[in-house]
Design a protein around this motif. Structure first.
Motif, short mmCIF file in Angstrom:
data_model
loop_
_atom_site.label_atom_id
_atom_site.label_comp_id
_atom_site.label_asym_id
_atom_site.label_seq_id
_atom_site.Cartn_x
_atom_site.Cartn_y
_atom_site.Cartn_z
N GLU A 158 51.30 28.42 32.48
CA GLU A 158 52.17 28.53 33.65
C GLU A 158 53.48 27.76 33.46
OE1 GLU A 158 52.01 30.08 36.60
OE2 GLU A 158 53.65 29.01 37.59
N VAL A 162 57.27 29.16 33.02
CA VAL A 162 58.40 28.80 33.89
C VAL A 162 59.57 28.33 33.03
CG1 VAL A 162 59.23 27.14 35.60
CG2 VAL A 162 57.03 28.27 35.95
N HIS A 165 61.09 31.34 31.57
CA HIS A 165 61.71 32.09 32.67
C HIS A 165 63.06 31.47 33.05
CE1 HIS A 165 62.55 33.35 36.79
NE2 HIS A 165 62.35 32.12 37.20
N LEU A 166 63.09 30.14 33.13
CA LEU A 166 64.34 29.47 33.52
C LEU A 166 65.44 29.73 32.49
CD1 LEU A 166 62.93 26.06 34.80
CD2 LEU A 166 63.94 27.89 36.16
N ARG A 169 66.63 33.32 32.96
CA ARG A 169 67.45 33.43 34.17
C ARG A 169 68.83 32.81 33.98
NH1 ARG A 169 65.77 31.82 39.03
NH2 ARG A 169 66.94 29.98 38.43
N ILE A 209 55.56 35.55 36.71
CA ILE A 209 56.32 34.56 37.48
C ILE A 209 57.48 35.23 38.21
CG2 ILE A 209 57.88 32.57 37.25
CD1 ILE A 209 55.98 31.76 34.84
N ARG A 212 56.67 37.00 41.32
CA ARG A 212 56.36 36.17 42.48
C ARG A 212 57.59 35.91 43.33
NH1 ARG A 212 53.86 31.29 39.54
NH2 ARG A 212 52.58 32.59 38.23
N ARG A 214 60.96 36.40 45.56
CA ARG A 214 61.07 37.16 46.79
C ARG A 214 61.79 38.48 46.55
NH1 ARG A 214 58.00 36.22 50.79
NH2 ARG A 214 59.60 36.97 52.20
N TYR A 215 61.37 39.52 47.23
CA TYR A 215 62.08 40.78 47.25
C TYR A 215 62.36 41.33 45.86
CZ TYR A 215 62.78 39.42 52.03
OH TYR A 215 62.58 39.03 53.31
N VAL A 216 61.38 41.24 45.00
CA VAL A 216 61.57 41.77 43.66
C VAL A 216 61.20 43.24 43.68
CG1 VAL A 216 60.85 41.60 41.26
CG2 VAL A 216 61.10 39.55 42.62
N GLU A 217 62.12 44.04 43.19
CA GLU A 217 61.92 45.49 43.19
C GLU A 217 60.65 45.87 42.43
OE1 GLU A 217 63.77 48.98 44.76
OE2 GLU A 217 64.71 47.01 44.67
N ARG A 219 57.96 44.37 42.04
CA ARG A 219 56.70 44.03 42.66
C ARG A 219 56.16 45.22 43.45
NH1 ARG A 219 56.41 38.66 46.11
NH2 ARG A 219 57.48 39.92 47.63
N ARG A 220 57.08 45.92 44.10
CA ARG A 220 56.66 47.07 44.87
C ARG A 220 56.14 48.15 43.93
NH1 ARG A 220 61.09 49.82 48.43
NH2 ARG A 220 61.95 50.05 46.37
N ARG A 223 52.72 47.37 42.83
CA ARG A 223 51.73 47.59 43.87
C ARG A 223 51.42 49.08 44.03
NH1 ARG A 223 53.51 44.77 49.12
NH2 ARG A 223 53.19 42.88 47.93
#
Lengths: 225, 336
Positions: A158, A162, A165-166, A169, A209, A212, A214-217, A219-220, A223
């Motif tokens: 984890e 991260v 990931h950082l 980004r 990560i 997780r 918010r509002y990540v395209e 993720r939808r 799902r």
């Protein structure tokens, strides 16, 4: 490595970072950086003291450990917890960020080297916590990782995820026009030390990560699969 | 040019009407859904929006002294937000667009919070700190978009604060006289004790889920006074936000900070931001409470900027996008 230049000179503030003030000066005649975690007026004083001394101790221990393991990080000269002070080697060079922005030839190779250094660091159980191209100084072709202010000891996938990931980004926001080749080179370097399997594992973690957030395209999409 | 804007991403159905010259804002009418208990139930909120929409639109036009004929375009927040809520605004906007034959302008809700903040505070090229129930984002304008420099890895600040006070029995209501229950409870801590709770900053990102779990466990164990837990939780959460903002300033070199979103209304948070800004010699600009929360004016204003840059959408293609991230929206007007 360059030979230390034994000259004095007046202390100079090189950066007023978010975390600390960095002052360039000398220590026993060697060019040095004094990193002072100054009290923050917006923090409760007790919380402030707790954060400053904890972070000073961890940072000093980590750069010392990495240096002893032979990684390109500044050498530790002196520590004072009560003052939130670390004195370390001054690494003379260019920020990787600037070299990439100037498209200096071989910048991709530097990123690949950085990938190796980060893989070695993770292998030693250390995560940096803020790997950006402004936290890498290139001296004689070697990328020195600096600012271990948010680093910690961890072997958790984890935390490694991260960390990576950082970096991605930071590249996406700072070097968005060359981000693809930079990220590829980073993973190439990383894989040459840690192996393709490990890189696959890390990439999968990074994906998780990012989902997780918010509002990540994606993720939808995930799902709805 | 006159634009009518519709907001319906979460708890507020708002209609704003703006014009491209002073005094800019011609109408601002809102209907806010307040749950009796718990948080926002998207379906309940959307049913409420459906009942309120006709009245809100009519009142907005009336208060501006305009008819639909005077309007040059319909702007609508297509995301991010809650699906059922978004669909009400989108349906109403599409219907108005088709019936009155007006161009339809898609607006990103997060961009709109920033644009209204810039209009009202006069900020030109700020580091943006966007704090609301559903968003915790540190961003700055770089090359055509608002790029994200830091965000929450799990819960947004507003959601974190609301969940904590709800779980310990202090809310709803979450905000009383402009003060969040967490601030109110924290102010009651006499000793200003800092308890041993986790402070998590990872690079430029924050994380609140561990803090929430640990704080609730501490309250339920009865080993600490509630007000001391509130104080610690508040200090840790706000300090973490300010720390990542300070890192964002150091990283981007921006000279001003713009606080936007509903949580920006906290005076405690604001004074902490001012202390940080004084240290770094930058200006803090805060969207006044009236425009910090969700409203139709911000959608209308952003729609106006977008329309001037030729951004429109065919009504049959105006889908809602629940996860339309801030950095996925083009901002061709954004150069400072």
């Amino acid at each position: 490595m360059t030979k230390p230049t034994y000259r004095g000179g007046t202390p100079k503030i090189i950066a007023l970072g978010a975390e600390a003030a960095l002052i360039k000066h000398t220590f026993l005649g060697m060019p040095a950086v004094y990193k002072v975690r100054l009290p923050k007026p917006y923090r409760d004083p007790k919380l402030d003291l707790r954060l400053r001394s904890e972070r000073t101790a961890t940072e000093a221990k980590i750069i010392h450990d990495l240096r002893l393991a032979g990684l390109p990080v500044p050498a530790l000269y002196y520590v004072s917890l009560s003052e939130g002070l670390i004195v370390m080697e001054y690494v003379e060079g260019d920020l990787l960020r600037d070299l990439i922005n100037r498209r200096v030839s071989g910048y991709v190779d530097l990123v690949r080297e950085l990938g190796k250094v980060i893989a070695l660091m993770h292998g030693l159980g250390v995560v940096h916590g803020d790997i950006t191209t402004s936290n890498v100084v290139v001296r004689e072709g070697t990328p020195y990782v600096i600012d271990f202010g948010l680093a910690k000891y961890s072997n958790e996938l984890e935390d490694v995820g991260v960390d990576v990931h950082l970096f991605i980004r930071a590249v996406e926001s700072t070097h968005y026009d060359v981000m693809e080749e930079v990220i590829i080179a980073f993973f190439e370097g990383y894989a040459s030390i840690a192996g393709e399997e490990r890189v696959k594992e890390i990439k999968e973690k990074v994906r998780e990560i990012r989902l997780r957030g918010r509002y990540v395209e994606e993720r939808r999409q995930k799902r709805n699969k | 040019m006159i634009i009518l804007g519709i907001e319906s991403t979460a708890h507020t159905f708002g209609v704003g009407i703006v014009k491209d010259e002073p005094e800019y804002i011609l109408a601002d009418v809102r209907a806010k859904y307040v749950p009796e208990k718990g948080g926002i139930h998207p379906r309940e909120a959307s049913l409420y929006f459906m009942r309120e929409a006709p009245r809100v639109i009519a009142e907005a036009l009336q208060s501006a002294g305009l008819s639909m004929n005077d309007v040059d375009g319909i702007a609508v927040a297509l995301g991010p937000g809650m699906g059922p809520c978004l669909r009400v605004g989108a349906t109403v906007a599409r219907a108005l667009s088709v019936y009155f034959n007006k161009p339809l302008i898609p607006v990103n809700h997060a961009v709109a919070h920033i644009e209204i903040g810039k209009l009202i505070t006069g900020a030109r090229d700020p580091l943006i700190v966007y704090l609301s129930g559903g968003n915790t984002i540190i961003a700055a304008f770089v090359a055509g978009r608002y790029r994200i420099f830091g965000e929450t890895l799990d819960m947004p600040l507003g959601n974190f604060m609301d969940t904590f006070v709800r779980e310990v029995g202090l809310a709803p209501p979450y905000v009383v006289k402009g003060m969040h229950q967490l601030d109110k409870c924290a102010e009651e801590s006499k000793e200003k004790k800092i308890l041993n709770l986790p402070y998590v900053v990872k690079g430029q990102d924050v994380s609140f889920s561990g803090l929430l779990t640990a704080a609730l466990r501490l309250v339920r164990s009865g080993k600490a006074k509630l007000e001391d837990v509130c104080y610690t939780v508040r200090e840790i959460a706000y300090s973490a936000i300010i720390e990542v903002s300070e890192r964002g300033l150091a990283h981007t070199g921006k000279k001003e900070v713009l606080l936007v979103g509903g949580v920006a209304a906290s005076s405690v948070l604001r004074s902490k931001f001012e202390a940080m800004a004084a240290l770094r010699g930058v200006d803090v600009k805060v969207v006044p409470p009236k425009y910090a929360g969700d409203n139709g004016v911000m959608i209308a204003w952003t729609g106006l900027l977008a329309f001037k840059h030729g951004i429109t959408v065919e009504p049959e293609r105006a889908y809602v996008r629940q996860r339309w991230k801030l950095d996925q929206a083009d901002v061709p007007w954004g150069d400072p």
